[in-house]
Design a protein around this motif. Structure first.
Motif, PDB file in Angstrom:
ATOM      1  N   TYR A 248       0.835  -1.211   0.000  1.00 22.80           N
ATOM      2  CA  TYR A 248       0.000   0.000   0.000  1.00 22.80           C
ATOM      3  C   TYR A 248       0.864   1.253   0.000  1.00 22.80           C
ATOM      4  O   TYR A 248       0.646   2.190  -0.791  1.00 22.80           O
ATOM      5  CB  TYR A 248      -0.918  -0.003   1.230  1.00 22.80           C
ATOM      6  CG  TYR A 248      -1.580   1.325   1.487  1.00 22.80           C
ATOM      7  CD1 TYR A 248      -2.692   1.728   0.752  1.00 22.80           C
ATOM      8  CD2 TYR A 248      -1.074   2.205   2.455  1.00 22.80           C
ATOM      9  CE1 TYR A 248      -3.287   2.960   0.974  1.00 22.80           C
ATOM     10  CE2 TYR A 248      -1.669   3.437   2.677  1.00 22.80           C
ATOM     11  CZ  TYR A 248      -2.775   3.812   1.939  1.00 22.80           C
ATOM     12  OH  TYR A 248      -3.360   5.039   2.141  1.00 22.80           O
TER      13      TYR A 248
ATOM     14  N   LEU B  20       2.468   1.801  -3.385  1.00 23.43           N
ATOM     15  CA  LEU B  20       1.504   2.262  -4.386  1.00 23.43           C
ATOM     16  C   LEU B  20       1.243   3.759  -4.243  1.00 23.43           C
ATOM     17  O   LEU B  20       1.197   4.497  -5.234  1.00 23.43           O
ATOM     18  CB  LEU B  20       0.203   1.471  -4.262  1.00 23.43           C
ATOM     19  CG  LEU B  20       0.234   0.034  -4.771  1.00 23.43           C
ATOM     20  CD1 LEU B  20      -0.968  -0.748  -4.259  1.00 23.43           C
ATOM     21  CD2 LEU B  20       0.285  -0.011  -6.288  1.00 23.43           C
ATOM     22  N   ILE B  21       1.065   4.213  -3.020  1.00 23.48           N
ATOM     23  CA  ILE B  21       0.829   5.644  -2.789  1.00 23.48           C
ATOM     24  C   ILE B  21       2.068   6.449  -3.136  1.00 23.48           C
ATOM     25  O   ILE B  21       1.990   7.518  -3.762  1.00 23.48           O
ATOM     26  CB  ILE B  21       0.401   5.889  -1.335  1.00 23.48           C
ATOM     27  CG1 ILE B  21      -0.943   5.189  -1.054  1.00 23.48           C
ATOM     28  CG2 ILE B  21       0.305   7.375  -1.053  1.00 23.48           C
ATOM     29  CD1 ILE B  21      -2.084   5.620  -1.946  1.00 23.48           C
TER      30      ILE B  21
ATOM     31  N   ASN C 281       4.256   5.830  -5.365  1.00 21.05           N
ATOM     32  CA  ASN C 281       4.482   5.830  -6.816  1.00 21.05           C
ATOM     33  C   ASN C 281       3.232   6.180  -7.604  1.00 21.05           C
ATOM     34  O   ASN C 281       3.155   5.904  -8.804  1.00 21.05           O
ATOM     35  CB  ASN C 281       4.990   4.458  -7.255  1.00 21.05           C
ATOM     36  CG  ASN C 281       6.402   4.173  -6.789  1.00 21.05           C
ATOM     37  OD1 ASN C 281       7.378   4.557  -7.430  1.00 21.05           O
ATOM     38  ND2 ASN C 281       6.523   3.488  -5.646  1.00 21.05           N
ATOM     39  N   GLN C 282       2.254   6.818  -6.981  1.00 18.70           N
ATOM     40  CA  GLN C 282       0.953   6.993  -7.616  1.00 18.70           C
ATOM     41  C   GLN C 282       1.007   7.822  -8.897  1.00 18.70           C
ATOM     42  O   GLN C 282       0.268   7.544  -9.853  1.00 18.70           O
ATOM     43  CB  GLN C 282      -0.047   7.596  -6.633  1.00 18.70           C
ATOM     44  CG  GLN C 282       0.313   8.959  -6.106  1.00 18.70           C
ATOM     45  CD  GLN C 282      -0.727   9.465  -5.104  1.00 18.70           C
ATOM     46  OE1 GLN C 282      -1.863   9.772  -5.470  1.00 18.70           O
ATOM     47  NE2 GLN C 282      -0.335   9.536  -3.845  1.00 18.70           N
ATOM     48  N   GLN C 283       1.866   8.829  -8.952  1.00 19.64           N
ATOM     49  CA  GLN C 283       1.922   9.658 -10.149  1.00 19.64           C
ATOM     50  C   GLN C 283       2.414   8.863 -11.357  1.00 19.64           C
ATOM     51  O   GLN C 283       1.829   8.935 -12.450  1.00 19.64           O
ATOM     52  CB  GLN C 283       2.825  10.869  -9.902  1.00 19.64           C
ATOM     53  CG  GLN C 283       2.263  11.891  -8.934  1.00 19.64           C
ATOM     54  CD  GLN C 283       1.070  12.640  -9.490  1.00 19.64           C
ATOM     55  OE1 GLN C 283       0.916  12.774 -10.707  1.00 19.64           O
ATOM     56  NE2 GLN C 283       0.209  13.136  -8.619  1.00 19.64           N
TER      57      GLN C 283
ATOM     58  N   LEU D 169       2.407   5.558 -11.704  1.00 20.46           N
ATOM     59  CA  LEU D 169       1.437   4.509 -11.994  1.00 20.46           C
ATOM     60  C   LEU D 169       0.245   5.065 -12.768  1.00 20.46           C
ATOM     61  O   LEU D 169      -0.244   4.434 -13.719  1.00 20.46           O
ATOM     62  CB  LEU D 169       0.962   3.857 -10.688  1.00 20.46           C
ATOM     63  CG  LEU D 169       1.997   3.023  -9.930  1.00 20.46           C
ATOM     64  CD1 LEU D 169       1.498   2.699  -8.528  1.00 20.46           C
ATOM     65  CD2 LEU D 169       2.302   1.720 -10.694  1.00 20.46           C
ATOM     66  N   ALA D 170      -0.216   6.234 -12.376  1.00 18.64           N
ATOM     67  CA  ALA D 170      -1.365   6.843 -13.058  1.00 18.64           C
ATOM     68  C   ALA D 170      -1.032   7.157 -14.510  1.00 18.64           C
ATOM     69  O   ALA D 170      -1.867   6.955 -15.413  1.00 18.64           O
ATOM     70  CB  ALA D 170      -1.805   8.107 -12.327  1.00 18.64           C
TER      71      ALA D 170
ATOM     72  N   LEU E 298      -5.400   8.546 -11.405  1.00 21.30           N
ATOM     73  CA  LEU E 298      -4.961   8.732 -10.029  1.00 21.30           C
ATOM     74  C   LEU E 298      -5.994   8.179  -9.053  1.00 21.30           C
ATOM     75  O   LEU E 298      -5.633   7.554  -8.041  1.00 21.30           O
ATOM     76  CB  LEU E 298      -4.728  10.221  -9.751  1.00 21.30           C
ATOM     77  CG  LEU E 298      -3.409  10.801 -10.248  1.00 21.30           C
ATOM     78  CD1 LEU E 298      -3.450  12.325 -10.186  1.00 21.30           C
ATOM     79  CD2 LEU E 298      -2.232  10.264  -9.443  1.00 21.30           C
TER      80      LEU E 298
ATOM     81  N   VAL F  15      -5.517   4.421  -8.906  1.00 19.05           N
ATOM     82  CA  VAL F  15      -4.368   3.994  -8.103  1.00 19.05           C
ATOM     83  C   VAL F  15      -4.715   4.025  -6.616  1.00 19.05           C
ATOM     84  O   VAL F  15      -4.435   3.075  -5.876  1.00 19.05           O
ATOM     85  CB  VAL F  15      -3.139   4.873  -8.392  1.00 19.05           C
ATOM     86  CG1 VAL F  15      -1.983   4.472  -7.466  1.00 19.05           C
ATOM     87  CG2 VAL F  15      -2.707   4.726  -9.848  1.00 19.05           C
ATOM     88  N   LYS F  16      -5.353   5.089  -6.183  1.00 16.15           N
ATOM     89  CA  LYS F  16      -5.730   5.196  -4.768  1.00 16.15           C
ATOM     90  C   LYS F  16      -6.779   4.149  -4.405  1.00 16.15           C
ATOM     91  O   LYS F  16      -6.738   3.554  -3.312  1.00 16.15           O
ATOM     92  CB  LYS F  16      -6.244   6.602  -4.478  1.00 16.15           C
ATOM     93  CG  LYS F  16      -5.168   7.675  -4.608  1.00 16.15           C
ATOM     94  CD  LYS F  16      -5.742   9.076  -4.440  1.00 16.15           C
ATOM     95  CE  LYS F  16      -4.678  10.132  -4.666  1.00 16.15           C
ATOM     96  NZ  LYS F  16      -5.222  11.518  -4.566  1.00 16.15           N
TER      97      LYS F  16
ATOM     98  N   ALA G 126      -4.961   0.843  -4.242  1.00 14.65           N
ATOM     99  CA  ALA G 126      -4.159   0.774  -3.019  1.00 14.65           C
ATOM    100  C   ALA G 126      -5.027   0.540  -1.795  1.00 14.65           C
ATOM    101  O   ALA G 126      -4.616  -0.135  -0.842  1.00 14.65           O
ATOM    102  CB  ALA G 126      -3.359   2.066  -2.861  1.00 14.65           C
TER     103      ALA G 126
END
Length: 513
Positions: free
Chosen positions: A106, A109-110, A112-114, A116-117, A132, A135-136, A139
């Motif tokens: 978790y 993921l947060i 690297n969210q940008q 990943l999005a 975005l 992704v959240k 996560a």
């Protein structure tokens, strides 16, 4: 590994190339094109690859994003064997240990969210804000099941036999085969995988060929989080029918979780019958959206827009049929059409002004066009939109509202999975229930009302697995997500989600009289 071409100007804005976008990532290790098996990155057995393209640039030089390996049947067989071996140790780990793994995932993921999005935008086409959000959302399942893992409880059951005691123990089902769709390439994996890991299962995952890059980025973060080798194996492939059949028939896979169409779900269920696997299927829908006579029209319009046009209508819980009471029909239509005309801008998802992206491929575009054409031929009126937009890109279609829709039209009987809202006028409650329940599927539904008696009456009478009342957005990790009838069975997320990955063992202890 990557990437050629440039992104052309679309509707008066200029985008940089995919190659440039990917080169600017903070974590370039997220960009993977091989299978992740036993904690390592592997080529396919025959070295074949397939292309991943940007649907927003279909037909342009910049559409190619990557060449990804196409795993073979032998590759999947090997992964299943490895997952089977890993399960012997992983099932004995403590729930707290598995909770810590999911919590680490978790956090990654947060973090690297940008990046990943942006991967999701490039391979799926949805706007960056939506990506975005995905992704959240994805996560959140790691967070949720990290918290659920330590709370796996059995029971002591009073026996009817003097001196005996009955214990029930929950145990992981084993190796899980996970098959996911393209519309939520990250979240549809984490929603399944997090529950499996929390339960103590291992997994072999086949992501969709349209959008494999997000799943491979997830694999890198799984590796970084310290998951033991062999516990999670993710193999991209474009040999979908062959691999789907293999996973369903494989004697060492104990569970299949699938999200996709009802037709494919029926095929996979038939293929799984030879081994009587445990199954959970989240399949197609035909969600009704009801506006009662007493509804707050402004709020209903906002909810309808969110429920219908999120991700250009390409979600399984998107509203498909709109039933508007005749006394508020004209007011709703006027406000809804004005909303669509005012806020929508089609374009590349990386443009900050874009609100809606393309459809995923030509088949999806054709279905949207067919539904519009059929409705118009049977008397419906195009209130806004109605046309494809090849001037923007090959797979773009205008957000469309159709008035005067009737029950005999395709759009009232089939899931469009695209940006078309069909508005149907109804007169009374009996007619409404007949219309709403006249379908073989039952995934989600929505209605707007101020009357509390309507809330309980229709919540019980509408045949779906999930209902949004005075809201157009229902999905979150705490929700038991799933449908009834031909929309599938089983629940994902919530406190019930882990049960899909566990079995109950009964232990009878005698001699205590």
């Amino acid at each position: 590994m990557l990437l050629r071409g440039s992104i052309t100007n679309i509707r008066r804005f200029t985008m940089v190339s995919s190659k440039s976008i990917l080169s600017q990532f903070n974590n370039k290790d997220l960009l993977q094109t091989k299978s992740y098996v036993n904690g390592k990155w592997e080529k396919s057995g025959d070295n074949k690859t397939f292309t991943v393209k940007n649907p927003a640039l279909a037909g342009n030089d910049g559409e190619l994003i990557a060449e990804v390996i196409s795993a073979t049947s032998e590759d999947f067989n090997n992964a299943v064997t490895i997952a089977t071996t890993a399960f012997k140790d992983f099932k004995k780990t403590t729930p707290r240990y598995r909770s810590d793994l999911l919590r680490k995932l978790y956090d990654l993921l947060i973090e690297n969210q940008q990046d990943l999005a942006k991967i999701i935008v490039l391979e799926n086409g949805k706007p960056l804000a939506d990506a975005l959000g995905e992704v959240k959302y994805g996560a959140s399942f790691c967070q949720w099941f990290a918290e659920e893992a330590p709370r796996i409880h059995g029971d002591i059951i009073p026996s009817g036999i003097p001196g005996s005691r009955i214990l029930s123990i929950k145990q992981p089902v084993g190796v899980c085969g996970i098959l996911t769709p393209w519309n939520f390439p990250l979240a549809m994996i984490t929603r399944k995988l997090a529950a499996a890991i929390a339960a103590g299962c291992t997994a072999v995952i086949k992501p969709p060929p349209e959008t494999p890059l997000a799943s491979l980025a997830l694999a890198h973060l799984i590796q970084e989080a310290g998951f033991p080798p062999g516990v999670v194996n993710i193999l991209p492939t474009d040999r979908t029918p062959e691999i789907g059949k293999l996973m369903c028939e494989h004697p060492l896979i104990n569970k299949i979780s699938f999200t996709g169409s009802t037709g494919v779900g029926k095929l996979l269920m038939n293929q799984s019958s030879s081994t009587l696997k445990k199954l959970s299927f989240e399949l197609g829908g035909n969600a009704p959206f009801i506006v009662f006579a007493d509804a707050d029209i402004d709020k209903a319009v906002e909810g309808a827009f969110a429920a219908k046009f999120r991700s250009s209508g390409q979600t399984c819980v998107c509203a498909n049929r709109f039933y508007i009471h005749e006394s508020v029909y004209d007011e709703f239509v006027e406000n809804f059409v004005a909303k669509v005309k005012k806020v929508v801008k089609l374009g590349n998802g990386l443009d900050p002004e874009t609100t809606h992206g393309p459809l995923i491929h030509g088949r999806s575009l054709k279905k949207v066009q067919d539904h519009v054409k059929d409705a118009v031929s049977k008397g419906a009126t195009v209130l806004t939109g109605g046309e494809a937009r090849p001037d923007i890109g090959q797979y773009f279609h205008e957000l469309t509202v159709l008035g005067g829709v009737t029950q005999d039209m395709h759009i009232a009987n089939e899931e469009t999975f695209g940006p078309v809202a069909g508005l149907i006028k109804y007169k009374n409650d009996d007619e409404l229930i007949q219309f709403v329940n006249d379908t073989s599927v039952g995934l989600a539904g929505y209605f707007y009302t101020k009357d509390i008696s309507n809330l309980f009456k229709f919540a019980e009478e509408i045949n779906v697995g999930m209902l949004g009342v005075n809201t157009g957005l229902i999905s979150e990790a705490a929700l038991p997500f799933g449908g009834i009838k031909e929309s599938g069975f089983g629940r994902e997320g919530s406190k019930y989600g882990m049960d899909e990955y566990m079995t109950i063992k009964s232990v009878v202890i005698g001699g205590n009289a």
